[in-house]
Write an enzyme that holds these catalytic residues in place. Structure first.
Site, PDB file in Angstrom:
ATOM      1  N   HIS A   1       0.841  -1.198   0.000  1.00 24.56           N
ATOM      2  CA  HIS A   1       0.000   0.000   0.000  1.00 24.56           C
ATOM      3  C   HIS A   1       0.878   1.252   0.000  1.00 24.56           C
ATOM      4  O   HIS A   1       1.746   1.416   0.862  1.00 24.56           O
ATOM      5  CB  HIS A   1      -0.914   0.018   1.232  1.00 24.56           C
ATOM      6  CG  HIS A   1      -1.928   1.104   1.204  1.00 24.56           C
ATOM      7  ND1 HIS A   1      -3.109   1.003   0.496  1.00 24.56           N
ATOM      8  CD2 HIS A   1      -1.944   2.330   1.775  1.00 24.56           C
ATOM      9  CE1 HIS A   1      -3.816   2.101   0.658  1.00 24.56           C
ATOM     10  NE2 HIS A   1      -3.115   2.935   1.421  1.00 24.56           N
TER      11      HIS A   1
ATOM     12  N   ASP B   1       0.782   5.410  -0.125  1.00 31.77           N
ATOM     13  CA  ASP B   1      -0.019   6.623   0.054  1.00 31.77           C
ATOM     14  C   ASP B   1       0.659   7.809  -0.619  1.00 31.77           C
ATOM     15  O   ASP B   1       1.805   8.141  -0.300  1.00 31.77           O
ATOM     16  CB  ASP B   1      -0.189   6.924   1.545  1.00 31.77           C
ATOM     17  CG  ASP B   1      -1.125   5.939   2.222  1.00 31.77           C
ATOM     18  OD1 ASP B   1      -2.274   5.811   1.763  1.00 31.77           O
ATOM     19  OD2 ASP B   1      -0.711   5.299   3.207  1.00 31.77           O
TER      20      ASP B   1
ATOM     21  N   MET C   1       0.338  11.831  -1.276  1.00 29.56           N
ATOM     22  CA  MET C   1      -0.318  13.038  -0.756  1.00 29.56           C
ATOM     23  C   MET C   1       0.317  14.277  -1.372  1.00 29.56           C
ATOM     24  O   MET C   1       1.530  14.321  -1.571  1.00 29.56           O
ATOM     25  CB  MET C   1      -0.189  13.089   0.764  1.00 29.56           C
ATOM     26  CG  MET C   1      -0.654  11.828   1.468  1.00 29.56           C
ATOM     27  SD  MET C   1      -0.408  11.935   3.257  1.00 29.56           S
ATOM     28  CE  MET C   1      -0.667  10.214   3.723  1.00 29.56           C
TER      29      MET C   1
ATOM     30  N   HIS D   1      -2.824   4.716  -3.339  1.00 31.68           N
ATOM     31  CA  HIS D   1      -3.928   5.543  -2.843  1.00 31.68           C
ATOM     32  C   HIS D   1      -3.572   7.014  -3.080  1.00 31.68           C
ATOM     33  O   HIS D   1      -2.671   7.552  -2.439  1.00 31.68           O
ATOM     34  CB  HIS D   1      -4.140   5.264  -1.348  1.00 31.68           C
ATOM     35  CG  HIS D   1      -5.200   6.071  -0.708  1.00 31.68           C
ATOM     36  ND1 HIS D   1      -5.381   6.106   0.659  1.00 31.68           N
ATOM     37  CD2 HIS D   1      -6.170   6.885  -1.227  1.00 31.68           C
ATOM     38  CE1 HIS D   1      -6.392   6.902   0.947  1.00 31.68           C
ATOM     39  NE2 HIS D   1      -6.874   7.397  -0.173  1.00 31.68           N
TER      40      HIS D   1
ATOM     41  N   MET E   1      -4.217  10.718  -2.689  1.00 29.09           N
ATOM     42  CA  MET E   1      -4.880  11.793  -1.945  1.00 29.09           C
ATOM     43  C   MET E   1      -4.458  13.105  -2.580  1.00 29.09           C
ATOM     44  O   MET E   1      -3.641  13.859  -2.048  1.00 29.09           O
ATOM     45  CB  MET E   1      -4.506  11.699  -0.467  1.00 29.09           C
ATOM     46  CG  MET E   1      -5.177  10.527   0.228  1.00 29.09           C
ATOM     47  SD  MET E   1      -4.467  10.108   1.834  1.00 29.09           S
ATOM     48  CE  MET E   1      -3.255   8.867   1.324  1.00 29.09           C
TER      49      MET E   1
ATOM     50  N   GLY F   1      -4.114  11.647   5.629  1.00 30.22           N
ATOM     51  CA  GLY F   1      -3.046  12.641   5.679  1.00 30.22           C
ATOM     52  C   GLY F   1      -1.900  12.281   6.586  1.00 30.22           C
ATOM     53  O   GLY F   1      -0.765  12.665   6.332  1.00 30.22           O
ATOM     54  N   PHE F   2      -2.180  11.525   7.654  1.00 33.11           N
ATOM     55  CA  PHE F   2      -1.132  11.199   8.610  1.00 33.11           C
ATOM     56  C   PHE F   2      -1.319   9.777   9.127  1.00 33.11           C
ATOM     57  O   PHE F   2      -2.447   9.331   9.341  1.00 33.11           O
ATOM     58  CB  PHE F   2      -1.135  12.158   9.805  1.00 33.11           C
ATOM     59  CG  PHE F   2      -0.814  13.578   9.442  1.00 33.11           C
ATOM     60  CD1 PHE F   2       0.502  14.008   9.334  1.00 33.11           C
ATOM     61  CD2 PHE F   2      -1.822  14.485   9.174  1.00 33.11           C
ATOM     62  CE1 PHE F   2       0.797  15.311   8.993  1.00 33.11           C
ATOM     63  CE2 PHE F   2      -1.532  15.797   8.826  1.00 33.11           C
ATOM     64  CZ  PHE F   2      -0.218  16.206   8.732  1.00 33.11           C
ATOM     65  N   GLY F   3      -0.217   9.086   9.361  1.00 35.86           N
ATOM     66  CA  GLY F   3      -0.267   7.757   9.946  1.00 35.86           C
ATOM     67  C   GLY F   3      -0.346   7.837  11.457  1.00 35.86           C
ATOM     68  O   GLY F   3      -0.159   8.893  12.064  1.00 35.86           O
ATOM     69  N   GLY F   4      -0.631   6.688  12.098  1.00 32.19           N
ATOM     70  CA  GLY F   4      -0.594   6.608  13.553  1.00 32.19           C
ATOM     71  C   GLY F   4      -1.830   7.102  14.269  1.00 32.19           C
ATOM     72  O   GLY F   4      -1.825   7.233  15.496  1.00 32.19           O
TER      73      GLY F   4
ATOM     74  N   GLY G   1      -6.382   2.742   8.427  1.00 32.29           N
ATOM     75  CA  GLY G   1      -6.304   3.668   9.544  1.00 32.29           C
ATOM     76  C   GLY G   1      -6.580   3.004  10.881  1.00 32.29           C
ATOM     77  O   GLY G   1      -7.676   2.485  11.102  1.00 32.29           O
ATOM     78  N   GLY G   2      -5.586   2.978  11.743  1.00 30.33           N
ATOM     79  CA  GLY G   2      -5.780   2.444  13.081  1.00 30.33           C
ATOM     80  C   GLY G   2      -5.992   0.947  13.136  1.00 30.33           C
ATOM     81  O   GLY G   2      -6.601   0.432  14.081  1.00 30.33           O
TER      82      GLY G   2
ATOM     83  N   GLY H   1      -0.016  -0.003   9.122  1.00 27.26           N
ATOM     84  CA  GLY H   1       1.298   0.627   9.118  1.00 27.26           C
ATOM     85  C   GLY H   1       2.101   0.267  10.349  1.00 27.26           C
ATOM     86  O   GLY H   1       2.923  -0.648  10.339  1.00 27.26           O
TER      87      GLY H   1
END
Length: 217
Positions: free
Chosen positions: A30, A32, A34, A63, A65, A139-142, A173-174, A194
């Site tokens: 995957h 990402d 951005m 993906h 964005m 927009g952001f990991g974690g 996500g999560g 991730g």
């Protein structure tokens, strides 16, 4: 299927990180992308993706964005994308972009932000290969998993089953062992993870545990 998110990997050796998760049992890679406009962050471009294509034969799940994804579709196809996901929030451009991606023989996905309802993607279900209901703000990991996503997954699964469509439901996500079981129970078929993978010492165990948790759900 488990799709490690390279956003959480060590970018200083991202090619080797791709190889490591592939050897550890990943199903997809995957990626990402951005643009700092559609989401408040910048990540990788087509040149970086092209540079790591030789490290694995696994499908590249890209993906986008981006505010203007149509300007970059050809470049990401050339870089080695096997599946390109764009956001429903750019809906005015979406039919043209879907056709553009399909013209390359590449699979198409549609993503939706946490606050975007399932009804937004309903008209496109028969035209795509994958739907990605984001379980965090893109927009952001974690970030922490948003449990409202479970209802969306269930709604999507019911629509797909009722129309007898072959459309995957991906969640991003999560994702960890706990949330993998929850989304698996609701009908998700592809899990993007991730830190739940790259934050572990044993990548084989991390990927296997996520897959087992989703199946047990």
């Amino acid at each position: 299927m488990i799709a490690p998110s390279m956003l959480a990997s060590d970018f200083s050796r991202i090619g080797e990180e791709v190889r490591r998760v592939a050897e550890a049992g990943a199903d997809l890679i995957h990626l990402d992308v951005m643009d700092g406009h559609f989401v408040p962050n910048l990540t990788m471009g087509p040149q970086l993706i092209k540079s790591i294509r030789s490290y694995t034969d696994l499908p590249f799940d890209v993906h986008l964005m981006l505010s203007e994804p149509q300007a970059y579709i050809d470049a990401f196809v050339d870089a080695g994308a096997d599946l390109i996901t764009v956001h429903i929030e750019i809906e005015e451009q979406l039919p043209t972009i879907i056709d553009q991606i399909k013209s390359h023989g590449v699979k198409v996905g549609i993503a939706l932000r946490p606050k975007t309802p399932v009804t937004a993607v309903d008209p496109y279900l028969a035209e795509v290969d994958l739907i990605l209901p984001m379980s965090v703000e893109p927009g952001f990991g974690g970030q922490s998993f948003q449990k409202d996503t479970l209802n969306k997954i269930g709604q999507l699964w019911q629509l797909i089953q009722a129309r007898r469509l072959d459309v995957a439901i991906e969640v991003d996500g999560g994702i960890n062992q706990e949330t993998a079981a929850l989304v698996g129970r609701c009908g998700a078929t592809v899990l993007v993870a991730g830190t739940a993978i790259f934050g572990q010492d044993d990548l084989h165990h991390a990927i296997r545990s996520l897959r087992q948790a989703a199946a047990s759900g």
